[in-house]
Each structure stands twice: as C-alpha cells, then as structure tokens.
Design a protein around this motif. Structure first.
Motif, PDB file in Angstrom:
ATOM      1  N   PHE A 115     -24.469 -47.396  22.820  1.00 26.54           N
ATOM      2  CA  PHE A 115     -24.297 -48.831  23.041  1.00 26.54           C
ATOM      3  C   PHE A 115     -25.578 -49.472  23.565  1.00 26.54           C
ATOM      4  N   VAL A 116     -26.308 -48.772  24.413  1.00 27.42           N
ATOM      5  CA  VAL A 116     -27.590 -49.282  24.907  1.00 27.42           C
ATOM      6  C   VAL A 116     -28.571 -49.413  23.752  1.00 27.42           C
ATOM      7  N   ALA A 117     -28.656 -48.379  22.914  1.00 26.06           N
ATOM      8  CA  ALA A 117     -29.580 -48.394  21.782  1.00 26.06           C
ATOM      9  C   ALA A 117     -29.250 -49.523  20.793  1.00 26.06           C
ATOM     10  N   LEU A 118     -27.960 -49.789  20.608  1.00 31.49           N
ATOM     11  CA  LEU A 118     -27.533 -50.839  19.683  1.00 31.49           C
ATOM     12  C   LEU A 118     -27.506 -52.220  20.334  1.00 31.49           C
ATOM     13  N   GLY A 119     -27.620 -52.250  21.649  1.00 32.02           N
ATOM     14  CA  GLY A 119     -27.565 -53.524  22.368  1.00 32.02           C
ATOM     15  C   GLY A 119     -26.161 -54.104  22.465  1.00 32.02           C
ATOM     16  N   TRP A 120     -25.162 -53.242  22.338  1.00 30.45           N
ATOM     17  CA  TRP A 120     -23.768 -53.693  22.385  1.00 30.45           C
ATOM     18  C   TRP A 120     -23.217 -53.581  23.801  1.00 30.45           C
ATOM     19  N   PHE A 121     -22.412 -54.549  24.186  1.00 29.51           N
ATOM     20  CA  PHE A 121     -21.640 -54.537  25.439  1.00 29.51           C
ATOM     21  C   PHE A 121     -22.497 -54.460  26.701  1.00 29.51           C
ATOM     22  N   GLN A 122     -23.793 -54.691  26.597  1.00 26.54           N
ATOM     23  CA  GLN A 122     -24.643 -54.588  27.779  1.00 26.54           C
ATOM     24  C   GLN A 122     -24.324 -55.711  28.754  1.00 26.54           C
ATOM     25  N   GLY A 123     -24.123 -55.336  29.995  1.00 28.24           N
ATOM     26  CA  GLY A 123     -23.757 -56.298  31.032  1.00 28.24           C
ATOM     27  C   GLY A 123     -22.264 -56.580  31.099  1.00 28.24           C
ATOM     28  N   ALA A 124     -21.507 -56.053  30.158  1.00 24.72           N
ATOM     29  CA  ALA A 124     -20.056 -56.259  30.159  1.00 24.72           C
ATOM     30  C   ALA A 124     -19.422 -55.291  31.154  1.00 24.72           C
ATOM     31  N   THR A 125     -18.530 -55.801  31.971  1.00 21.45           N
ATOM     32  CA  THR A 125     -17.907 -54.947  32.984  1.00 21.45           C
ATOM     33  C   THR A 125     -16.976 -53.905  32.376  1.00 21.45           C
ATOM     34  N   TYR A 126     -16.525 -54.132  31.146  1.00 12.97           N
ATOM     35  CA  TYR A 126     -15.606 -53.189  30.511  1.00 12.97           C
ATOM     36  C   TYR A 126     -16.333 -52.095  29.734  1.00 12.97           C
ATOM     37  N   GLU A 127     -17.652 -52.116  29.666  1.00 14.03           N
ATOM     38  CA  GLU A 127     -18.397 -51.113  28.906  1.00 14.03           C
ATOM     39  C   GLU A 127     -18.146 -49.687  29.403  1.00 14.03           C
ATOM     40  N   PRO A 128     -18.171 -49.409  30.713  1.00 15.15           N
ATOM     41  CA  PRO A 128     -17.870 -48.042  31.158  1.00 15.15           C
ATOM     42  C   PRO A 128     -16.445 -47.613  30.804  1.00 15.15           C
ATOM     43  N   VAL A 129     -15.506 -48.548  30.898  1.00 17.68           N
ATOM     44  CA  VAL A 129     -14.115 -48.228  30.563  1.00 17.68           C
ATOM     45  C   VAL A 129     -13.995 -47.926  29.073  1.00 17.68           C
ATOM     46  N   LEU A 130     -14.683 -48.711  28.248  1.00 18.21           N
ATOM     47  CA  LEU A 130     -14.670 -48.474  26.808  1.00 18.21           C
ATOM     48  C   LEU A 130     -15.267 -47.106  26.480  1.00 18.21           C
ATOM     49  N   CYS A 131     -16.389 -46.766  27.102  1.00 20.48           N
ATOM     50  CA  CYS A 131     -17.010 -45.450  26.893  1.00 20.48           C
ATOM     51  C   CYS A 131     -16.050 -44.344  27.327  1.00 20.48           C
ATOM     52  N   ASN A 132     -15.390 -44.539  28.459  1.00 20.75           N
ATOM     53  CA  ASN A 132     -14.434 -43.548  28.967  1.00 20.75           C
ATOM     54  C   ASN A 132     -13.261 -43.377  28.002  1.00 20.75           C
ATOM     55  N   MET A 133     -12.715 -44.483  27.517  1.00 18.53           N
ATOM     56  CA  MET A 133     -11.569 -44.394  26.598  1.00 18.53           C
ATOM     57  C   MET A 133     -11.951 -43.703  25.292  1.00 18.53           C
ATOM     58  N   LEU A 134     -13.115 -44.026  24.737  1.00 20.14           N
ATOM     59  CA  LEU A 134     -13.561 -43.363  23.511  1.00 20.14           C
ATOM     60  C   LEU A 134     -13.764 -41.869  23.748  1.00 20.14           C
ATOM     61  N   ALA A 135     -14.366 -41.536  24.884  1.00 14.41           N
ATOM     62  CA  ALA A 135     -14.578 -40.124  25.221  1.00 14.41           C
ATOM     63  C   ALA A 135     -13.253 -39.403  25.438  1.00 14.41           C
ATOM     64  N   LEU A 136     -12.282 -40.086  26.059  1.00 14.78           N
ATOM     65  CA  LEU A 136     -10.961 -39.482  26.255  1.00 14.78           C
ATOM     66  C   LEU A 136     -10.284 -39.175  24.920  1.00 14.78           C
ATOM     67  N   CYS A 137     -10.449 -40.055  23.940  1.00 13.84           N
ATOM     68  CA  CYS A 137      -9.853 -39.810  22.623  1.00 13.84           C
ATOM     69  C   CYS A 137     -10.447 -38.556  21.988  1.00 13.84           C
ATOM     70  N   ILE A 138     -11.751 -38.430  22.042  1.00 14.51           N
ATOM     71  CA  ILE A 138     -12.412 -37.272  21.431  1.00 14.51           C
ATOM     72  C   ILE A 138     -12.099 -36.002  22.218  1.00 14.51           C
ATOM     73  N   SER A 139     -12.240 -36.058  23.540  1.00 17.94           N
ATOM     74  CA  SER A 139     -11.981 -34.857  24.339  1.00 17.94           C
ATOM     75  C   SER A 139     -10.499 -34.494  24.325  1.00 17.94           C
ATOM     76  N   GLY A 140      -9.627 -35.483  24.198  1.00 19.22           N
ATOM     77  CA  GLY A 140      -8.196 -35.211  24.100  1.00 19.22           C
ATOM     78  C   GLY A 140      -7.855 -34.421  22.851  1.00 19.22           C
ATOM     79  N   CYS A 141      -8.495 -34.770  21.732  1.00 20.28           N
ATOM     80  CA  CYS A 141      -8.285 -34.013  20.491  1.00 20.28           C
ATOM     81  C   CYS A 141      -8.788 -32.582  20.662  1.00 20.28           C
ATOM     82  N   PHE A 142      -9.934 -32.432  21.289  1.00 22.10           N
ATOM     83  CA  PHE A 142     -10.486 -31.099  21.541  1.00 22.10           C
ATOM     84  C   PHE A 142      -9.553 -30.299  22.447  1.00 22.10           C
ATOM     85  N   SER A 143      -9.010 -30.953  23.472  1.00 27.51           N
ATOM     86  CA  SER A 143      -8.075 -30.303  24.383  1.00 27.51           C
ATOM     87  C   SER A 143      -6.827 -29.832  23.640  1.00 27.51           C
TER      88      SER A 143
END
Length: 159
Positions: A115-143
């Motif tokens: 997201f930093v490289a693409l310039g997306w969601f920078q300064g948005a307070t929900y960016e960490p939550v979005l990263c966490n949710m996307l990571a949870l989806c991927i890690s959940g499948c792995f789990s």
C-alpha cells in the motif's frame, strides 16, 4: 468429476465454512482478554500492554478455538478420546497457531509495504485494520490447511 471427489470437495468446503465461523470465537476472546488485561491491570505499562497481554490473550484464543475444533469441527477425526489424545492434538494445534500468527504478521507487513508503494490508504486510520483483515484471510486459509491435513489429518484406512 467423480461423485466421490465432488463429495470430498463439498465436505472440505463445509468444514472450511464452519472453521471460519467458529474462529470468530477465538477472535472475540483475544480482543476481549487483551482489552480487559490492558484496561484493568496493565494501564500505562507499554511492555505489559503491547507484549505480555497479547501473548496471554492469544493463548486463551488458541485454547478456545482448539476446544471448538477438537469437540466440534474435527470431532469425527479423533479416533480415541483420552487425556493423551487431547494434549497431543493441543500441542500440534498450538504450534501451528503460533506459526500462523507469525505468518500473519509478515503478510500484514507485506500488505502495508504494498500500500505504501502504491500510495494507497496512506494516512487513513483504517489502513492497519485493512492490512490485518487481509492478512487474517490469508493466514486463516493456511491455518485451515494445517489443521485439516496435519493436526486433525484423516485416519489412514487399512485395507
């Protein structure tokens, strides 16, 4: 596609759905215990609030999810119910959950860097939550894959 293959895929999909829904219980335990420990006992103590409380809440969430998995999601895969069986499965479940936790942290950072490289969601307070949710989806499948094929692997059929 053969009928038996379709049946196996359907069972796998349904088990994944149940696993995903019941994992919400662990998420609630994790968030609730972390908040409770931080607010009631560990206020203004960085190390305790950001390191110790998350480990305690994570372990209680793992225990919650394991109990649901052992007695509900993969109950037919437990050939013999005993104290030894319970703790053997819990050790495997806990190890995979801890590994998946670290994978989630790496994937979360990967999404953040993307997201930093693409310039997306920078300064948005929900960016960490979005990263966490996307990571949870991927890690959940792995789990799920680890639990389905390693921790609660189907018993070997003897001919």
């Amino acid at each position: 596609m053969k009928t038996s293959t379709k049946k196996r895929l359907w069972e796998l999909l349904m088990r994944f759905a149940v696993f995903s829904i019941t994992s919400g219980a662990g998420t609630l335990v994790d968030l609730g215990v972390h908040w409770w420990l931080s607010a009631a006992f560990l206020q203004d103590r960085y190390w305790w609030t950001f390191w110790v409380a998350p480990v305690i809440s994570f372990e209680l969430a793992v225990l919650t999810n394991f109990l649901i998995a052992y007695f509900y999601v993969w109950r037919e895969r437990i050939s013999q119910r005993s104290v030894r069986s319970f703790f053997r499965h819990f050790a495997g479940y806990n190890a995979t959950a801890t590994g998946v936790f670290f994978i989630k942290l790496l994937v979360m950072q990967g999404f953040h860097l993307l997201f930093v490289a693409l310039g997306w969601f920078q300064g948005a307070t929900y960016e960490p939550v979005l990263c966490n949710m996307l990571a949870l989806c991927i890690s959940g499948c792995f789990s799920f894959v680890l639990n389905e094929f390693v921790v609660f692997k189907p018993p070997v059929k003897k001919d």
